[in-house]
Design a protein around this motif. Sequence first.
Motif, PDB file in Angstrom:
ATOM      1  N   ASP A 130      28.745 -13.550  36.763  1.00  0.00           N
ATOM      2  CA  ASP A 130      27.719 -13.498  35.736  1.00  0.00           C
ATOM      3  C   ASP A 130      26.562 -14.405  36.138  1.00  0.00           C
ATOM      4  O   ASP A 130      26.788 -15.425  36.797  1.00  0.00           O
ATOM      5  N   ASP A 131      25.345 -14.052  35.698  1.00  0.00           N
ATOM      6  CA  ASP A 131      24.184 -14.941  35.756  1.00  0.00           C
ATOM      7  C   ASP A 131      23.648 -15.170  37.168  1.00  0.00           C
ATOM      8  O   ASP A 131      24.241 -15.865  37.984  1.00  0.00           O
ATOM      9  N   PHE A 132      22.521 -14.529  37.473  1.00  0.00           N
ATOM     10  CA  PHE A 132      21.907 -14.682  38.802  1.00  0.00           C
ATOM     11  C   PHE A 132      21.837 -16.159  39.178  1.00  0.00           C
ATOM     12  O   PHE A 132      21.482 -16.997  38.361  1.00  0.00           O
ATOM     13  N   HIS A 163      12.330 -26.990  32.824  1.00  0.00           N
ATOM     14  CA  HIS A 163      11.544 -26.373  31.775  1.00  0.00           C
ATOM     15  C   HIS A 163      10.827 -25.170  32.365  1.00  0.00           C
ATOM     16  O   HIS A 163      10.491 -25.130  33.537  1.00  0.00           O
ATOM     17  N   LEU A 164      10.618 -24.192  31.507  1.00  0.00           N
ATOM     18  CA  LEU A 164      10.000 -22.939  31.948  1.00  0.00           C
ATOM     19  C   LEU A 164       9.287 -22.336  30.753  1.00  0.00           C
ATOM     20  O   LEU A 164       9.569 -22.682  29.614  1.00  0.00           O
ATOM     21  N   GLY A 165       8.337 -21.444  31.046  1.00  0.00           N
ATOM     22  CA  GLY A 165       7.501 -20.940  29.950  1.00  0.00           C
ATOM     23  C   GLY A 165       7.527 -19.439  29.800  1.00  0.00           C
ATOM     24  O   GLY A 165       6.690 -18.868  29.113  1.00  0.00           O
ATOM     25  N   ASN A 196       9.508 -15.608  28.941  1.00  0.00           N
ATOM     26  CA  ASN A 196      10.223 -15.128  27.751  1.00  0.00           C
ATOM     27  C   ASN A 196      11.700 -15.492  27.790  1.00  0.00           C
ATOM     28  O   ASN A 196      12.338 -15.683  26.746  1.00  0.00           O
ATOM     29  N   ASP A 197      12.225 -15.640  29.002  1.00  0.00           N
ATOM     30  CA  ASP A 197      13.622 -16.092  29.140  1.00  0.00           C
ATOM     31  C   ASP A 197      13.738 -17.477  28.527  1.00  0.00           C
ATOM     32  O   ASP A 197      14.644 -17.769  27.738  1.00  0.00           O
ATOM     33  N   GLY A 198      12.779 -18.326  28.857  1.00  0.00           N
ATOM     34  CA  GLY A 198      12.765 -19.676  28.304  1.00  0.00           C
ATOM     35  C   GLY A 198      12.624 -19.662  26.793  1.00  0.00           C
ATOM     36  O   GLY A 198      13.242 -20.440  26.071  1.00  0.00           O
ATOM     37  N   VAL A 256      19.825 -29.568  30.917  1.00  0.00           N
ATOM     38  CA  VAL A 256      18.814 -29.510  29.856  1.00  0.00           C
ATOM     39  C   VAL A 256      17.826 -28.403  30.213  1.00  0.00           C
ATOM     40  O   VAL A 256      17.411 -28.289  31.372  1.00  0.00           O
ATOM     41  N   ILE A 257      17.482 -27.573  29.234  1.00  0.00           N
ATOM     42  CA  ILE A 257      16.468 -26.533  29.446  1.00  0.00           C
ATOM     43  C   ILE A 257      15.482 -26.618  28.284  1.00  0.00           C
ATOM     44  O   ILE A 257      15.893 -26.605  27.119  1.00  0.00           O
ATOM     45  N   LYS A 258      14.212 -26.719  28.630  1.00  0.00           N
ATOM     46  CA  LYS A 258      13.180 -26.785  27.594  1.00  0.00           C
ATOM     47  C   LYS A 258      12.155 -25.672  27.812  1.00  0.00           C
ATOM     48  O   LYS A 258      11.829 -25.350  28.957  1.00  0.00           O
ATOM     49  N   ASN A 282       6.972 -20.142  36.340  1.00  0.00           N
ATOM     50  CA  ASN A 282       7.136 -21.124  37.424  1.00  0.00           C
ATOM     51  C   ASN A 282       7.955 -22.303  36.926  1.00  0.00           C
ATOM     52  O   ASN A 282       7.441 -23.376  36.649  1.00  0.00           O
ATOM     53  N   LYS A 283       9.261 -22.081  36.845  1.00  0.00           N
ATOM     54  CA  LYS A 283      10.169 -23.072  36.267  1.00  0.00           C
ATOM     55  C   LYS A 283      10.139 -24.354  37.082  1.00  0.00           C
ATOM     56  O   LYS A 283      10.138 -24.316  38.325  1.00  0.00           O
ATOM     57  N   ARG A 284      10.135 -25.466  36.373  1.00  0.00           N
ATOM     58  CA  ARG A 284      10.267 -26.768  37.026  1.00  0.00           C
ATOM     59  C   ARG A 284      11.723 -27.212  36.891  1.00  0.00           C
ATOM     60  O   ARG A 284      12.243 -27.266  35.783  1.00  0.00           O
ATOM     61  N   GLU A 303       9.681 -20.177  41.242  1.00  0.00           N
ATOM     62  CA  GLU A 303       9.033 -19.015  40.598  1.00  0.00           C
ATOM     63  C   GLU A 303      10.170 -18.040  40.265  1.00  0.00           C
ATOM     64  O   GLU A 303      10.567 -17.212  41.082  1.00  0.00           O
ATOM     65  N   ASP A 304      10.691 -18.205  39.048  1.00  0.00           N
ATOM     66  CA  ASP A 304      11.989 -17.642  38.673  1.00  0.00           C
ATOM     67  C   ASP A 304      12.159 -16.167  39.012  1.00  0.00           C
ATOM     68  O   ASP A 304      13.163 -15.778  39.608  1.00  0.00           O
ATOM     69  N   SER A 305      11.178 -15.333  38.667  1.00  0.00           N
ATOM     70  CA  SER A 305      11.378 -13.892  38.865  1.00  0.00           C
ATOM     71  C   SER A 305      11.278 -13.510  40.330  1.00  0.00           C
ATOM     72  O   SER A 305      11.929 -12.566  40.780  1.00  0.00           O
TER      73      SER A 305
HETATM   74  O1  LIG Z   1      19.505 -20.207  38.734  1.00  0.00           O
HETATM   75  P1  LIG Z   1      18.905 -21.439  38.121  1.00  0.00           P
HETATM   76  O2  LIG Z   1      17.514 -21.729  38.596  1.00  0.00           O
HETATM   77  O3  LIG Z   1      19.795 -22.609  38.166  1.00  0.00           O
HETATM   78  O4  LIG Z   1      18.841 -21.103  36.549  1.00  0.00           O
HETATM   79  C1  LIG Z   1      17.699 -20.739  35.890  1.00  0.00           C
HETATM   80  C2  LIG Z   1      17.550 -21.763  34.824  1.00  0.00           C
HETATM   81  O5  LIG Z   1      17.203 -22.975  35.461  1.00  0.00           O
HETATM   82  C3  LIG Z   1      16.476 -21.366  33.869  1.00  0.00           C
HETATM   83  O6  LIG Z   1      16.411 -22.300  32.842  1.00  0.00           O
HETATM   84  C4  LIG Z   1      16.796 -20.020  33.274  1.00  0.00           C
HETATM   85  O7  LIG Z   1      15.771 -19.639  32.480  1.00  0.00           O
HETATM   86  C5  LIG Z   1      16.929 -18.985  34.345  1.00  0.00           C
HETATM   87  O8  LIG Z   1      17.378 -17.810  33.719  1.00  0.00           O
HETATM   88  C6  LIG Z   1      17.909 -19.364  35.381  1.00  0.00           C
HETATM   89  O9  LIG Z   1      19.196 -19.244  34.842  1.00  0.00           O
END
Ligand SMILES: O=P([O-])([O-])O[C@@H]1[C@@H](O)[C@H](O)[C@@H](O)[C@H](O)[C@@H]1O
Length: 547
Positions: free
Chosen positions: A334-336, A366-368, A370-372, A414-416, A424-426, A450-452
Motif C-alpha cells: 500500500d501507499d506509493f 508540509h505540502l500544499g 489536494n493530497d495535503g 508530522v504532516i502539515k 513541492n512537498k518539503r 515534487e510529489d507527483s
Molecule cells: O513517500 P513520502 O514522501 O514519504 O510520503 C509522502 C508524504 O510525505 C506526504 O505527506 C503525502 O502527502 C504523500 O502522499 C506521500 O505519502
Amino acid sequence: MAPHAELDNGAAYGNGQSNGQSTVPVSASKEDIFIVDSPNVTYTESEIRSKYTYRTTSVAKGADGKYVATPKETLYNFKVDRKIPKTGMMLVGLGGNNGSTVTAGIIANRRGLVWETREGPRAANYYGSVLMGSTMKLGTDVHTNQDVNIPFHEVLPIVHPNDLVIGGWDISSMDLATAMDRAAVLEPTLKAQVKKEMSRIVPLPSIYYPDFIAANQEDRADNLIPGDKACMAHVEKIRQDIREFKAQNNLDKVIVQWTANTERYADILPGVNDTAENLLKAIENGHEEVSPSTVFAVACILENTPFINGSPQNTFVPGAIELAAKHGAFIGGDDFKSGQTKMKSALVDFLINAGIKLTSIASYNHLGNNDGKNLSSQKQFRSKEISKSNVVDDMVEANSVLYKKGEHPDHTVVIKYMPAVGDNKRALDEYYAEIFLGGHQTISIFNVCEDSLLASPLIIDLVLVTEMMTRIQWQAQTSNSETADDEFKGFHSVLSILSYMLKAPLTPPGTPVVNALAKQRAALTNIFRACVGLEPESDMTLEHKLF
Ligand SMILES: O=P([O-])([O-])O[C@@H]1[C@@H](O)[C@H](O)[C@@H](O)[C@H](O)[C@@H]1O
Ligand SMILES: NC(=O)c1ccc[n+]([C@@H]2O[C@H](COP(=O)([O-])OP(=O)(O)OC[C@H]3O[C@@H](n4cnc5c(N)ncnc54)[C@H](O)[C@@H]3O)[C@@H](O)[C@H]2O)c1
C-alpha cells in the motif's frame, strides 16, 4: 525483447557451464540485447522456460542452543509468456495531481516532446522509474572482465509505458487538461503541447462515500455514481466500466490502480469484512464500513483484473485478501513510496547495517496540494502516519546487537498542509544515533520532493511489474516436470514483489514484511533474473579476487 526463433538448447556442457563460445544457433531479433546460452533456458516464439535452482539456508536451533545452518536447494521451472499484450492502465483518481501528471508524462514520452524551461529545453523521460531509468548487471564481459549492465526493462518482455492506454475514474468531472492546470505540477510549455490530447480524457463517474475521505473534498465531488454506501450495483458498475474500457480500446489486459484520496481506516469487523463471504454479504447489505477502495478492489478481483492500492488506507481488509486468493486475482499495495519514506528506507538500512544505533527519527513534512488538504483531516492523516511509521520495523528487528527485543528508535511523523508550496512537498528529517564510545551522530535532511513527479514513475512501475507478473508461471521441478505442463501456476495473489514502490508492502498472510530498500530492489531484480535462468546478482566478484 522480441520473440526468438526456436533455439536448440540441446547442447549441454559437462559442468552446466557455457564454455564461453556459444554453439547455440542464436537467431535473436534486432531488438534483443541479450540471450541466455544455457541448457536450463529454452526460448520459443511464445515462451521462455527456465529451470532454476533456488538456494537458501535453513536454520534450526540445536539442543545446545547453537544454530544449525543447512544449505538448501529447491528446483523450480519458470515459464514466461513472451507476447507483450496491449495493456490498459485505469486509475482511480485519474483527475488528481498524480493521475493527470502520469498521463501527461506518458503522452509526452510517447510523442518525444521537448519544451522550453527557464533552464533551457527539457525532453520527456522516465526518470524515477526503476524499470525505465535504471540498469541491472547482466554479468561480466568474457574478454575485459568488466561488468556488463543492461536497462532493467530489457531483462524480460515487459510492456513499454508509451504503449499504455490510459483511463479511469474520478469523483471530479474535470477533463484532464483542466485537471492538469488545477494540479499546477507541469511547465506551461509542456502543458500547451499535451493540452488537446488531455482535454479529450474525461474521468468516468465514481463512487463517493463521504465518511471515508476529508469533508474538504466534497466541493470536487460532481461526477458520481448514485449511492453513498457500498452496494453490489457499485461493484457491477465498476466491472462493467473495466469491460467496456477493454473492449473500446481492443485491450488484452487492464491493470487498475488506486491513486485517489487517502481514506480513513475501515474497522475490521467480524461478520462484516473478516472473510470473503462476509465481505460480499456486507456489500450486498450496504454496510457502511465498506470503503470505496475496497469496493473497487472487490470489483477488480471478481473481474480478474489486478488492483494496486497507491494510498495508505487498509483497502485490503481480510475478506478482500481471501477473495483475491480464492479467485487467483493479483492485488498489491500500500501507499506509493516516493520521497521522504524512500529516503528513510535506504538511510535506516545503511545506518543500522553499519552498526550505528539509530535512536530517534523525526519526520516532518508540509505540502500544499489536494493530497495535503485531504490529509489535514485527522482520520486521513492517521492512515498516512501508520504507513510512514512502520517502514523501519524490519531493519530494527533484524539487529539484535543494537536493539533488545521490543526496543526501537523514537519515531514521529508530522504532516502539515501549507497551500503555498503546492505539490513541492518539503520533507525535513532528523536522524539521531549513538556511535562509538558514547558519541552521537545527527543527520538533518531538507528534501524538497515534487510529489507527483516522484510518484508518477512509481505508478508506471507498479503497472508494468504487475502486468509482467500475470505472464510468469512456476512449477516445482519434479521427475515428470517435462510432461507436467498443467502444474504451472501464478505467484501468490498478494504481489509482495511490488514492495520497492510501496511504503507499507502488502505480503501474503503470515509472511514477513521487508521495507529495506536494497532488499526490495534485489528481490525484484533476482526474481526477474530467475525467469531467464540467471543467478541472483552477486557482488562477490570472486573473479576479481581469486587469481
Ligand atoms: O513517500 P513520502 O514522501 O514519504 O510520503 C509522502 C508524504 O510525505 C506526504 O505527506 C503525502 O502527502 C504523500 O502522499 C506521500 O505519502
Ligand atoms: N508523492 C505522492 O504524490 C504520493 C506518495 C504516496 C502516496 N500518495 C497518495 O496518492 C493519492 C493521490 O495523490 P494525489 O497527490 O494525486 O492526490 P489528489 O488529491 O491530487 O488526487 C486524488 C484524486 O482522487 C479523486 N478521488 C477521491 N475519491 C475518489 C473516489 N472514491 N473515486 C475516484 N476518485 C476519487 C479526487 O477527486 C482527486 O482528483 C493520495 O492518496 C496520496 O496520499 C501520493
